[in-house]
Design a protein around this motif. Sequence first.
Motif, short mmCIF file in Angstrom:
data_model
loop_
_atom_site.label_atom_id
_atom_site.label_comp_id
_atom_site.label_asym_id
_atom_site.label_seq_id
_atom_site.Cartn_x
_atom_site.Cartn_y
_atom_site.Cartn_z
N ASP A 123 21.86 5.67 -7.73
CA ASP A 123 21.84 4.35 -8.37
C ASP A 123 23.22 3.88 -8.84
O ASP A 123 23.46 2.70 -8.99
CB ASP A 123 20.86 4.34 -9.55
CG ASP A 123 21.15 5.46 -10.55
OD1 ASP A 123 21.69 6.51 -10.14
OD2 ASP A 123 20.83 5.30 -11.73
N HIS A 124 24.12 4.82 -9.10
CA HIS A 124 25.48 4.46 -9.53
C HIS A 124 26.36 5.69 -9.44
O HIS A 124 25.86 6.82 -9.34
CB HIS A 124 25.49 3.92 -10.98
CG HIS A 124 24.86 4.86 -11.97
ND1 HIS A 124 25.47 6.00 -12.42
CD2 HIS A 124 23.65 4.82 -12.59
CE1 HIS A 124 24.68 6.62 -13.27
NE2 HIS A 124 23.55 5.94 -13.39
N GLY A 125 27.68 5.46 -9.49
CA GLY A 125 28.61 6.57 -9.58
C GLY A 125 28.94 6.84 -11.05
O GLY A 125 28.14 6.54 -11.94
N ARG A 126 30.12 7.38 -11.29
CA ARG A 126 30.57 7.66 -12.66
C ARG A 126 32.09 7.54 -12.67
O ARG A 126 32.71 7.39 -11.61
CB ARG A 126 30.18 9.07 -13.12
CG ARG A 126 28.94 9.67 -12.53
CD ARG A 126 28.55 10.98 -13.21
NE ARG A 126 28.11 10.75 -14.55
CZ ARG A 126 26.85 10.41 -14.87
NH1 ARG A 126 25.91 10.31 -13.96
NH2 ARG A 126 26.53 10.17 -16.13
N GLY A 127 32.69 7.70 -13.85
CA GLY A 127 34.14 7.67 -13.96
C GLY A 127 34.81 8.74 -13.11
O GLY A 127 34.18 9.72 -12.72
N SER A 186 20.74 15.09 -12.62
CA SER A 186 22.17 14.97 -12.37
C SER A 186 22.81 14.10 -13.45
O SER A 186 23.89 14.43 -13.97
CB SER A 186 22.42 14.37 -10.98
OG SER A 186 21.38 13.47 -10.63
N ASP A 187 22.14 13.00 -13.78
CA ASP A 187 22.66 12.08 -14.80
C ASP A 187 22.60 12.72 -16.19
O ASP A 187 23.51 12.55 -17.01
CB ASP A 187 21.86 10.78 -14.77
CG ASP A 187 22.53 9.66 -15.53
OD1 ASP A 187 23.63 9.25 -15.14
OD2 ASP A 187 21.95 9.21 -16.55
N ASP A 188 21.52 13.46 -16.45
CA ASP A 188 21.36 14.08 -17.78
C ASP A 188 22.49 15.06 -18.07
O ASP A 188 23.11 15.02 -19.13
CB ASP A 188 20.03 14.85 -17.85
CG ASP A 188 18.82 13.93 -17.71
OD1 ASP A 188 19.01 12.70 -17.69
OD2 ASP A 188 17.70 14.46 -17.61
N GLU A 247 30.60 9.49 -18.01
CA GLU A 247 29.97 8.19 -18.29
C GLU A 247 29.99 7.27 -17.08
O GLU A 247 30.64 7.56 -16.08
CB GLU A 247 30.73 7.51 -19.44
CG GLU A 247 30.78 8.33 -20.72
CD GLU A 247 29.39 8.73 -21.23
OE1 GLU A 247 28.44 7.95 -21.02
OE2 GLU A 247 29.27 9.83 -21.81
N HIS A 248 29.29 6.16 -17.20
CA HIS A 248 29.29 5.13 -16.18
C HIS A 248 28.90 3.84 -16.84
O HIS A 248 28.11 3.83 -17.77
CB HIS A 248 28.30 5.48 -15.06
CG HIS A 248 26.90 5.67 -15.58
ND1 HIS A 248 26.02 4.63 -15.68
CD2 HIS A 248 26.28 6.76 -16.05
CE1 HIS A 248 24.88 5.10 -16.19
NE2 HIS A 248 25.01 6.38 -16.44
N ASP A 249 29.45 2.75 -16.38
CA ASP A 249 29.18 1.43 -16.93
C ASP A 249 30.15 0.47 -16.26
O ASP A 249 31.15 0.91 -15.68
CB ASP A 249 29.45 1.41 -18.45
CG ASP A 249 28.24 0.86 -19.22
OD1 ASP A 249 27.53 0.02 -18.65
OD2 ASP A 249 28.03 1.31 -20.36
N LEU A 294 18.82 10.31 -6.36
CA LEU A 294 19.40 11.33 -7.25
C LEU A 294 20.30 10.54 -8.22
O LEU A 294 21.32 9.99 -7.81
CB LEU A 294 20.22 12.35 -6.47
CG LEU A 294 19.50 13.11 -5.35
CD1 LEU A 294 20.49 14.01 -4.60
CD2 LEU A 294 18.36 13.95 -5.91
N ASP A 295 19.93 10.50 -9.47
CA ASP A 295 20.55 9.59 -10.43
C ASP A 295 22.02 9.96 -10.74
O ASP A 295 22.32 11.09 -11.11
CB ASP A 295 19.74 9.60 -11.73
CG ASP A 295 19.95 8.37 -12.57
OD1 ASP A 295 18.97 7.65 -12.81
OD2 ASP A 295 21.09 8.13 -13.01
N GLY A 296 22.89 8.98 -10.55
CA GLY A 296 24.28 9.11 -10.99
C GLY A 296 25.05 10.25 -10.36
O GLY A 296 25.84 10.92 -11.03
N ALA A 354 25.38 15.28 -16.67
CA ALA A 354 26.68 14.62 -16.73
C ALA A 354 26.89 13.96 -18.09
O ALA A 354 27.94 14.12 -18.71
CB ALA A 354 26.81 13.60 -15.60
N HIS A 355 25.87 13.23 -18.57
CA HIS A 355 26.01 12.60 -19.90
C HIS A 355 26.21 13.66 -20.99
O HIS A 355 26.85 13.39 -22.00
CB HIS A 355 24.78 11.75 -20.23
CG HIS A 355 24.77 10.42 -19.55
ND1 HIS A 355 25.77 9.49 -19.72
CD2 HIS A 355 23.88 9.86 -18.68
CE1 HIS A 355 25.50 8.41 -18.99
NE2 HIS A 355 24.36 8.62 -18.35
N ALA A 356 25.65 14.83 -20.76
CA ALA A 356 25.83 15.92 -21.72
C ALA A 356 27.22 16.56 -21.58
O ALA A 356 27.56 17.47 -22.32
CB ALA A 356 24.75 16.97 -21.51
#
Length: 375
Positions: free
Chosen positions: A295-299, A248-250, A307-309, A39-41, A252-254
């Motif tokens: 694959d990753h968490g987020r702020g 989930s990632d989509d 975001e995440h990075d 489940l992405d991000g 969140a980025h929105a």
Amino acid sequence: MPRRMPAALRVVAIVASCLAFTAALAAAPDERFVVLVTLDGVRVQELFGGMDPVIADAPAEQSGIYDMAVTRPRWWRETPEARREALMPFFWKTLAPAGLVLGNPTLACPVTVKNEQWFSYPGYSEMMTGEPQAEVTSNDLVRYPHRTVLEHARESLGLGYHEVAQIGSWDGLKYAASSRDGAFFMNGGHDPVPTELSTPAIDQYVDLRRQVQQFWEETSSDVLTWRIAREYLQKNRPRVLWLGLGQSDDWAHARRYDLVLDYLHIADSLLADLWQTLQSMEPYRGRTTLIVTTDHGRGRTPADWAEHDFGIAGSEDIWIAIIGPDTPATGEARDCAGVTQGTVAATMLQHLGLDWKQFNPEAAAPVPGSLRANP
Ligand SMILES: [Zn+2]
């Protein structure tokens, strides 16, 4: 023209061929199957605590919640336990008590990304190869020469092309899944399924994928991706399946926290449907390990949760859940620092009965405590 067999012999031959067919369909009791769902991000905050008070209480322009009068009664409860059960009832009431969940920061059990990118392709690559791959520094749709756990499983178990499968809502998963084209069945965000592996329902879902509009044009609907995977399971019975979901990632980025929460509830129902499907059919019933991760968490703050990075604190925090016949029902793990994303590869191989060191001696070890001592 073949000589006709006497009637009695014909009966014997029919019975014998029926038995052979049954034997081919029935798996040996110790034969194992693995399904990986990503489940992405998805942040630890929502997974372990449901609706996050930090984001819920932020100004609407930071949370993106369109109508708090709808979202708060839907997902807010007084305790983190009640909030997460409302959000993901299958995960918390069925999967977690019968399996193992790692990653809860409040239980001193952080699970982290080891790569220094903290976004999708490097994360999936770390899962698939067991360790960070320094040259993966973008989400570009290219293959890298690293052999993956899926390729290794197919070769080691002598499986057919269709018996290892990757089905996902984003093409990047198909590139992370393998070091070469055609290594096994891979299905990107908008790919058709070859006739011999497809069904009329799959063809219909593939058609719908083109028509159901997505927020970002490179992804497709997770509900349709799951429907394709379910049909694929029922028709082709893969030994190993990676189902990659991404909305989930989509959302969140929105910066739409309300839609992130609504989506997680849908994703939870897809997990429930998957588990119920596996337990209702041979050869999967009682032989399948399900691994769910991100694959990753987020702020962590109202400003950067979307975001995440690398450098956005919180993007390195992930989680892993495992349920299956060889995993003890220990529930939420405590005090398990040191587990990294690469553990996914060795854990998958462990549950297929394979030696992960033969795949990659540098890979992270399997999730501690994920294999029952005396299965
Ligand atoms: Zn992202």
